[in-house]
Scaffold this active site. Structure first.
Site, PDB file in Angstrom:
ATOM      1  N   GLY A 124       0.829  -0.995   0.041  1.00  0.00           N
ATOM      2  CA  GLY A 124       0.102   0.087  -0.074  1.00  0.00           C
ATOM      3  C   GLY A 124       0.734   1.143  -0.009  1.00  0.00           C
ATOM      4  O   GLY A 124       1.441   1.622   1.155  1.00  0.00           O
ATOM      5  N   ALA A 125       0.876   1.741  -1.289  1.00  0.00           N
ATOM      6  CA  ALA A 125       1.886   3.151  -1.314  1.00  0.00           C
ATOM      7  C   ALA A 125       1.158   4.416  -1.150  1.00  0.00           C
ATOM      8  O   ALA A 125       0.970   5.211  -2.245  1.00  0.00           O
ATOM      9  CB  ALA A 125       2.490   3.166  -2.515  1.00  0.00           C
ATOM     10  N   GLY A 126      -0.045   4.600  -0.064  1.00  0.00           N
ATOM     11  CA  GLY A 126      -0.846   5.453  -0.212  1.00  0.00           C
ATOM     12  C   GLY A 126      -0.460   6.626   0.839  1.00  0.00           C
ATOM     13  O   GLY A 126       0.773   6.813   1.040  1.00  0.00           O
ATOM     14  N   TYR A 127      -1.379   7.339   1.465  1.00  0.00           N
ATOM     15  CA  TYR A 127      -1.302   8.590   2.177  1.00  0.00           C
ATOM     16  C   TYR A 127      -0.523   7.931   3.674  1.00  0.00           C
ATOM     17  O   TYR A 127       0.135   8.744   4.288  1.00  0.00           O
ATOM     18  CB  TYR A 127      -2.472   9.226   2.680  1.00  0.00           C
ATOM     19  N   GLU A 140      -1.513   3.716  12.684  1.00  0.00           N
ATOM     20  CA  GLU A 140      -0.917   4.967  12.519  1.00  0.00           C
ATOM     21  C   GLU A 140      -1.721   6.096  13.050  1.00  0.00           C
ATOM     22  O   GLU A 140      -2.890   6.286  12.647  1.00  0.00           O
ATOM     23  CB  GLU A 140      -0.553   5.178  11.048  1.00  0.00           C
ATOM     24  N   LYS A 189      -6.918   2.728  18.057  1.00  0.00           N
ATOM     25  CA  LYS A 189      -7.035   3.582  16.978  1.00  0.00           C
ATOM     26  C   LYS A 189      -8.493   4.253  16.773  1.00  0.00           C
ATOM     27  O   LYS A 189      -8.747   5.297  16.358  1.00  0.00           O
ATOM     28  CB  LYS A 189      -6.364   2.830  15.840  1.00  0.00           C
ATOM     29  N   SER A 205     -15.889  24.751  12.183  1.00  0.00           N
ATOM     30  CA  SER A 205     -15.576  24.710  10.685  1.00  0.00           C
ATOM     31  C   SER A 205     -17.030  24.397  10.045  1.00  0.00           C
ATOM     32  O   SER A 205     -18.109  23.954  10.626  1.00  0.00           O
ATOM     33  CB  SER A 205     -14.547  23.694  10.532  1.00  0.00           C
ATOM     34  N   GLY A 240     -17.324  21.386   9.068  1.00  0.00           N
ATOM     35  CA  GLY A 240     -17.482  20.152   9.579  1.00  0.00           C
ATOM     36  C   GLY A 240     -16.038  19.366   8.979  1.00  0.00           C
ATOM     37  O   GLY A 240     -15.579  19.976   7.830  1.00  0.00           O
ATOM     38  N   CYS A 247     -10.608   9.327   7.153  1.00  0.00           N
ATOM     39  CA  CYS A 247     -10.431   8.463   8.472  1.00  0.00           C
ATOM     40  C   CYS A 247     -12.033   8.697   9.425  1.00  0.00           C
ATOM     41  O   CYS A 247     -12.446   7.819   9.906  1.00  0.00           O
ATOM     42  CB  CYS A 247      -9.322   8.657   9.321  1.00  0.00           C
ATOM     43  N   PHE A 248     -11.999  10.078   9.909  1.00  0.00           N
ATOM     44  CA  PHE A 248     -13.236  10.199  10.996  1.00  0.00           C
ATOM     45  C   PHE A 248     -14.340   9.560  10.730  1.00  0.00           C
ATOM     46  O   PHE A 248     -14.921   9.110  11.530  1.00  0.00           O
ATOM     47  CB  PHE A 248     -13.108  11.594  11.199  1.00  0.00           C
ATOM     48  N   LYS A 278      -8.365  19.596   4.271  1.00  0.00           N
ATOM     49  CA  LYS A 278      -7.792  20.650   5.024  1.00  0.00           C
ATOM     50  C   LYS A 278      -6.400  21.288   4.312  1.00  0.00           C
ATOM     51  O   LYS A 278      -6.179  20.641   3.129  1.00  0.00           O
ATOM     52  CB  LYS A 278      -7.444  19.913   6.504  1.00  0.00           C
TER      53      LYS A 278
HETATM   54  P1  NAD Z   1      -4.800   4.942   0.419  1.00  0.00           P
HETATM   55  O1  NAD Z   1      -6.252   4.593  -0.231  1.00  0.00           O
HETATM   56  O2  NAD Z   1      -4.209   6.488   0.115  1.00  0.00           O
HETATM   57  O3  NAD Z   1      -3.525   3.913   0.044  1.00  0.00           O
HETATM   58  C1  NAD Z   1      -3.799   2.512  -0.089  1.00  0.00           C
HETATM   59  C2  NAD Z   1      -3.170   1.766  -1.169  1.00  0.00           C
HETATM   60  O4  NAD Z   1      -3.207   0.515  -0.834  1.00  0.00           O
HETATM   61  C3  NAD Z   1      -3.767   1.907  -2.426  1.00  0.00           C
HETATM   62  O5  NAD Z   1      -2.586   2.778  -3.321  1.00  0.00           O
HETATM   63  C4  NAD Z   1      -4.031   0.881  -3.132  1.00  0.00           C
HETATM   64  O6  NAD Z   1      -3.842   0.797  -4.677  1.00  0.00           O
HETATM   65  C5  NAD Z   1      -3.204   0.006  -2.390  1.00  0.00           C
HETATM   66  N1  NAD Z   1      -3.665  -1.511  -2.132  1.00  0.00           N
HETATM   67  C6  NAD Z   1      -5.039  -2.140  -1.985  1.00  0.00           C
HETATM   68  N2  NAD Z   1      -5.056  -3.273  -2.081  1.00  0.00           N
HETATM   69  C7  NAD Z   1      -3.861  -3.665  -2.490  1.00  0.00           C
HETATM   70  C8  NAD Z   1      -3.260  -4.967  -2.608  1.00  0.00           C
HETATM   71  N3  NAD Z   1      -4.165  -6.206  -2.327  1.00  0.00           N
HETATM   72  N4  NAD Z   1      -2.118  -4.925  -2.809  1.00  0.00           N
HETATM   73  C9  NAD Z   1      -1.435  -3.984  -3.218  1.00  0.00           C
HETATM   74  N5  NAD Z   1      -1.743  -2.912  -2.848  1.00  0.00           N
HETATM   75  C10 NAD Z   1      -3.063  -2.706  -2.526  1.00  0.00           C
HETATM   76  O7  NAD Z   1      -5.059   4.757   1.853  1.00  0.00           O
HETATM   77  P2  NAD Z   1      -4.430   5.334   3.034  1.00  0.00           P
HETATM   78  O8  NAD Z   1      -4.891   6.853   3.345  1.00  0.00           O
HETATM   79  O9  NAD Z   1      -2.895   5.334   3.023  1.00  0.00           O
HETATM   80  O10 NAD Z   1      -4.932   4.449   4.348  1.00  0.00           O
HETATM   81  C11 NAD Z   1      -4.540   3.268   4.561  1.00  0.00           C
HETATM   82  C12 NAD Z   1      -4.770   2.613   5.820  1.00  0.00           C
HETATM   83  O11 NAD Z   1      -4.471   3.520   6.725  1.00  0.00           O
HETATM   84  C13 NAD Z   1      -6.495   2.852   6.007  1.00  0.00           C
HETATM   85  O12 NAD Z   1      -6.524   1.709   6.808  1.00  0.00           O
HETATM   86  C14 NAD Z   1      -6.564   4.374   6.917  1.00  0.00           C
HETATM   87  O13 NAD Z   1      -7.771   4.124   7.627  1.00  0.00           O
HETATM   88  C15 NAD Z   1      -5.368   4.258   7.615  1.00  0.00           C
HETATM   89  N6  NAD Z   1      -5.075   5.467   8.308  1.00  0.00           N
HETATM   90  C16 NAD Z   1      -4.992   6.647   7.412  1.00  0.00           C
HETATM   91  C17 NAD Z   1      -4.522   7.990   7.621  1.00  0.00           C
HETATM   92  C18 NAD Z   1      -4.636   8.875   6.702  1.00  0.00           C
HETATM   93  O14 NAD Z   1      -4.261  10.015   7.267  1.00  0.00           O
HETATM   94  N7  NAD Z   1      -4.880   8.939   5.495  1.00  0.00           N
HETATM   95  C19 NAD Z   1      -4.048   7.923   8.983  1.00  0.00           C
HETATM   96  C20 NAD Z   1      -4.027   6.824   9.779  1.00  0.00           C
HETATM   97  C21 NAD Z   1      -4.695   5.528   9.419  1.00  0.00           C
HETATM   98  C1  UDX Z   2      -7.312  12.417  11.768  1.00  0.00           C
HETATM   99  C2  UDX Z   2      -6.359  12.300  12.861  1.00  0.00           C
HETATM  100  O1  UDX Z   2      -6.162  13.359  13.101  1.00  0.00           O
HETATM  101  C3  UDX Z   2      -5.307  11.319  12.576  1.00  0.00           C
HETATM  102  O2  UDX Z   2      -4.535  11.380  14.193  1.00  0.00           O
HETATM  103  C4  UDX Z   2      -5.492  10.075  12.264  1.00  0.00           C
HETATM  104  O3  UDX Z   2      -4.366   9.346  11.813  1.00  0.00           O
HETATM  105  C5  UDX Z   2      -6.110  10.305  10.799  1.00  0.00           C
HETATM  106  O4  UDX Z   2      -7.221  11.073  10.677  1.00  0.00           O
HETATM  107  P1  UDX Z   2      -6.699  13.819   9.270  1.00  0.00           P
HETATM  108  O5  UDX Z   2      -8.057  13.261   8.895  1.00  0.00           O
HETATM  109  O6  UDX Z   2      -5.502  13.699   8.348  1.00  0.00           O
HETATM  110  O7  UDX Z   2      -6.104  13.065  10.751  1.00  0.00           O
HETATM  111  O8  UDX Z   2      -6.509  15.178   9.406  1.00  0.00           O
HETATM  112  P2  UDX Z   2      -7.162  16.155  10.899  1.00  0.00           P
HETATM  113  O9  UDX Z   2      -6.222  17.265  11.233  1.00  0.00           O
HETATM  114  O10 UDX Z   2      -7.504  15.209  12.051  1.00  0.00           O
HETATM  115  O11 UDX Z   2      -8.529  16.954  10.313  1.00  0.00           O
HETATM  116  C6  UDX Z   2      -9.680  16.284   9.904  1.00  0.00           C
HETATM  117  C7  UDX Z   2     -10.677  17.256   9.532  1.00  0.00           C
HETATM  118  O12 UDX Z   2     -11.148  17.850  10.837  1.00  0.00           O
HETATM  119  C8  UDX Z   2     -10.220  18.214   8.511  1.00  0.00           C
HETATM  120  O13 UDX Z   2     -11.313  18.298   7.894  1.00  0.00           O
HETATM  121  C9  UDX Z   2     -10.015  19.455   9.418  1.00  0.00           C
HETATM  122  O14 UDX Z   2     -10.212  20.597   8.766  1.00  0.00           O
HETATM  123  C10 UDX Z   2     -11.300  19.278  10.693  1.00  0.00           C
HETATM  124  N1  UDX Z   2     -10.824  20.026  11.800  1.00  0.00           N
HETATM  125  C11 UDX Z   2      -9.715  19.665  12.596  1.00  0.00           C
HETATM  126  C12 UDX Z   2     -11.894  20.831  12.219  1.00  0.00           C
HETATM  127  O15 UDX Z   2     -12.578  21.235  11.420  1.00  0.00           O
HETATM  128  N2  UDX Z   2     -11.441  21.655  13.409  1.00  0.00           N
HETATM  129  C13 UDX Z   2     -10.307  21.253  14.061  1.00  0.00           C
HETATM  130  O16 UDX Z   2     -10.144  21.932  15.225  1.00  0.00           O
HETATM  131  C14 UDX Z   2      -9.399  20.321  13.781  1.00  0.00           C
END
Ligand code: NAD
Ligand code: UDX
Length: 459
Positions: free
Chosen positions: A10-13, A162, A217, A266, A268, A273-274, A336
Site C-alpha cells: 500500500g503506497a498511499g497516504y 498510524e 485507534k 468549521s 465540518g 478517517c473520521f 484541510k
Molecule cells: P490509500 O487509499 O491512500 O492507499 C492505499 C493503497 O493500497 C492504494 O494505493 C491501493 O492501490 C493499495 N492496495 C489496495 N489493495 C492492495 C493489494 N491487495 N495489494 C497491493 N496494494 C493494494 O489509503 P491511506 O490513506 O494510505 O490509508 C491506508 C490505511 O491507513 C487505512 O486503513 C486508513 O484508515 C489508515 N490511516 C489513514 C490515515 C490518513 O491520514 N490517510 C491516517 C491513519 C491511518
Molecule cells: C485524522 C487524525 O487527526 C489522525 O490522528 C489520524 O491518524 C487520521 O485522521 P486527518 O484526517 O488527516 O487526521 O486530519 P485532521 O487534522 O484530524 O483533520 C480532520 C478534519 O477535521 C479536517 O477536515 C479538518 O479541517 C477538521 N478539523 C480539525 C476541524 O474542523 N477543526 C479542528 O479543530 C481540527
C-alpha cells in the site's frame, strides 16, 4: 528477529510517508513499498519530485534523500513479500458500499487479499504488521488465513496503528506523541519497537495486547472527531446568541483538562478517517447489541452532516433564497490545508447542494486538480458527468475564479487565502459581495471595511 528488509503493501497516504521516514531513520534497513496501482508506483518513482502522488510538506525531500538507496517503490509484490522479514499492511479500509454493513462497516477485502497474498508466497518466517486502521479483532482473521496455509512458515501478527494527520504527516512521524504496538509475542513486538527506537524515545513506544491496540485507534479518531462536532454544535448556538465561538473555544481551552487543540469550529470535518472509523465503531457496537453506545457515537456524524448542510443553507438564504444561475467562487477543495487529499471533503457536499440549486461554481485550490474535483462530484451520482462539467469550472488562479462572483465560500484553510488582495477581489465581484468563511480565517473588521457582507462560523 533481525530485520534487514521491510515490505509495505500500500503506497498511499500512510504507506508512503511512514515508510519514507522509517527508511530515513534506519539507513541499514531496505524498505520496499509495493502497490497494485502501477500509476501510483510510477509517480512515486518520477524523477520530477513535484509529481509524487501525495503532497505533504517535507516529504519530497525525504524521498529524494532515500529513494534508490534504501527506499524503493515497486509493483513486484510477491518478490518483495518473500524477500522481507517484516511486512506492513497499509492498504485502504473504506466504508463498505455493498452487502451486509453497507454504509457502516469497514470493507476488509483489501486487507484479506494482502493476507492471502502473504500466505501464498512466503517461504520464510514473517512478522505481519497491521498498519491499516482495522476493526477490533481483525488480527484474528488475518492470523487464521496465515496459519492455515499448510506450510511451516511461522507468522507473528502485530497491530501498529498510524496516528499521523495529513498535512503534518512528516512532522507527526518524526515526532510522534506515541507509537502503539499491540501483539502476543514479545520478540515480534521488540523487533518492531527497535525500528522505531532509532528516533522515538522508549517511553513513547507503548506495548499493549492486540485488541487494545486495534480499538485504541478507532477510539482516538472518535474522540478527536467528537471534539469537532462538540465545538460545531456550540457554533450554531453562538450564531443565535451573540456569543463568539472563538471566544468560547479560547475560554474552555485554557482549562487544562480540556486543552486548546482541535477546537476550531468549521464547515465540518472531512478526510478519509473520521467518518469511516466512527461508522465502523458504531457498526461494531451494534453487532454486540450495544445500541446506547452506537447511538452515542453516531451523533458525532449526524452533527457533522448537519454542519455541512447548514453552511450551504445559510449561503442560499442569504443570497435572497436563490443561487440559480449565480456564480459562487469556492476557495479550497481539499479536506484541510497542506494536502491534495479530498476524501470526504466538506467542499464536495457543499458544492453538490449548491449545484442542485442550479448555482455555477468556480473553484480554486492550490493542490487539487480539475479531474479530481470532477471525479469527486461524479462519485456522488447526483447528476450526469456532462452537467458537472458544465456547472463547475476549475481555475489555477484565484482572482479569475472570484471575478464576477456573487459570493465567495472559503472551504479550506490554506494560508495563502489570508494574504490575497481582498480589495481587488471585492472590486471584481457582483455587489453586494458576500463572503462565507467556512474556516474563520479572515478578519471580519477588515472585510466589512472593504465593503464585503461577511459571515463566518459561530459568530
Ligand atoms: P490509500 O487509499 O491512500 O492507499 C492505499 C493503497 O493500497 C492504494 O494505493 C491501493 O492501490 C493499495 N492496495 C489496495 N489493495 C492492495 C493489494 N491487495 N495489494 C497491493 N496494494 C493494494 O489509503 P491511506 O490513506 O494510505 O490509508 C491506508 C490505511 O491507513 C487505512 O486503513 C486508513 O484508515 C489508515 N490511516 C489513514 C490515515 C490518513 O491520514 N490517510 C491516517 C491513519 C491511518
Ligand atoms: C485524522 C487524525 O487527526 C489522525 O490522528 C489520524 O491518524 C487520521 O485522521 P486527518 O484526517 O488527516 O487526521 O486530519 P485532521 O487534522 O484530524 O483533520 C480532520 C478534519 O477535521 C479536517 O477536515 C479538518 O479541517 C477538521 N478539523 C480539525 C476541524 O474542523 N477543526 C479542528 O479543530 C481540527
Amino acid at each position: 528477529m533481525n530485520i534487514n528488509n521491510i515490505c509495505c503493501i500500500g503506497a498511499g497516504y500512510v504507506g508512503g510517508p511512514t515508510m519514507a521516514v522509517i527508511a530515513k531513520m534506519n539507513p541499514d534497513i531496505n524498505v520496499t513499498i509495493v502497490d497494485i496501482n502501477t500509476d501510483r508506483i510510477a509517480a512515486w518513482n518520477d524523477k520530477d519530485l513535484s509529481k509524487l502522488p501525495i503532497y505533504e510538506p517535507g516529504l519530497a525531500e525525504i524521498v529524494e534523500e532515500t529513494r534508490g538507496k534504501n527506499l524503493f517503490f515497486s509493483t513486484e509484490i510477491d518478490k518483495s513479500i518473500d524477500a522481507s522479514e517484516m511486512i506492513f499492511i497499509s492498504v485502504n479500509t473504506p466504508t463498505k458500499t455493498y452487502g451486509k454493513g453497507k454504509g457502516m462497516a469497514a470493507d476488509l477485502k483489501f486487507v484479506e487479499l494482502c493476507a492471502r497474498n502473504i500466505a501464498e508466497v512466503a517461504t520464510t518466517d514473517k512478522i505481519v504488521v497491521e498498519k491499516s486502521t482495522l476493526p477490533v479483532r481483525t488480527a484474528q482473521a488475518i492470523k487464521s488465513i496465515l496459519v492455515n496455509t499448510g506450510s511451516d512458515v511461522n507468522f507473528q501478527i502485530l497491530s501498529n496503528p498510524e496516528f499521523l494527520a495529513e498535512g503534518t504527516a512528516v512532522q507527526d512521524l518524526l515526532n510522534p506523541d506515541r507509537v502503539l504496538i499491540g501483539g502476543e509475542s514479545d520478540d515480534a513486538i521488540e523487533s518492531l519497537a527497535k525500528i522505531y527506537a532509532s528516533w522515538v524515545p522508549q517511553e513513547k513506544i507503548l506495548r499493549t495486547n492486540v485488541w487494545s491496540s486495534e480499538l485504541s485507534k478507532l477510539t482516538a479518531n472518535a474522540f478527536l472527531a467528537q471534539r469537532i462536532s462538540s465545538i460545531n454544535a456550540i457554533s450554531e448556538l453562538c450564531e443565535h446568541t451573540e456569543a463568539s465561538v472563538s471566544e468560547v473555544a479560547r475560554a474552555i481551552g485554557m482549562d487544562s483538562r480540556i486543552g486548546p487543540k482541535f477546537l476550531n469550529a468549521s464547515i465540518g470535518f472531512g478526510g478519509s478517517c473520521f467518518q469511516k472509523d466512527i461508522l465502523n465503531l458504531v457498526y461494531i457496537a451494534r453487532s454486540y447489541n450495544l445500541n446506547a453506545v452506537a447511538d452515542y457515537w453516531e451523533q458525532v456524524i449526524i452533527l457533522n452532516d448537519h454542519q455541512k448542510r447548514r453552511f450551504s443553507d445559510k449561503l442560499i438564504s442569504t443570497l435572497y433564497n436563490t443561487v440559480s444561475g449565480k456564480k459562487i467562487g469556492m476557495l479550497g477543495w481539499a479536506f484541510k490545508k497542506d494536502t491534495n487529499d479530498t476524501r470526504e471533503s466538506a467542499a464536495i457536499y457543499v458544492a453538490d447542494h449548491l449545484l442542485s440549486e442550479q448555482a455555477n461554481i468556480a473553484v480554486y485550490d492550490p493542490k487539487v486538480s480539475k479531474s479530481k474535483m470532477q471525479s469527486d462530484l461524479n462519485y456522488l451520482n447526483t447528476r450526469s458527468k456532462e452537467e458537472n462539467e458544465a456547472l463547475v469550472k476549475t481555475y489555477d488562479e484565484p482572482y479569475k475564479a472570484l471575478q464576477d462572483a456573487h459570493a465567495v465560500a472559503i472551504m479550506t484553510e490554506w494560508d495563502e487565502f489570508k494574504t490575497y488582495d481582498w480589495k481587488q477581489i471585492f472590486d471584481s465581484m457582483k455587489k453586494p459581495a458576500f463572503i462565507f468563511d467556512g474556516r474563520n480565517i479572515l478578519d471580519k473588521n477588515d472585510m466589512t471595511k472593504i465593503g464585503f457582507e461577511y459571515s463566518s462560523i459561530g459568530h
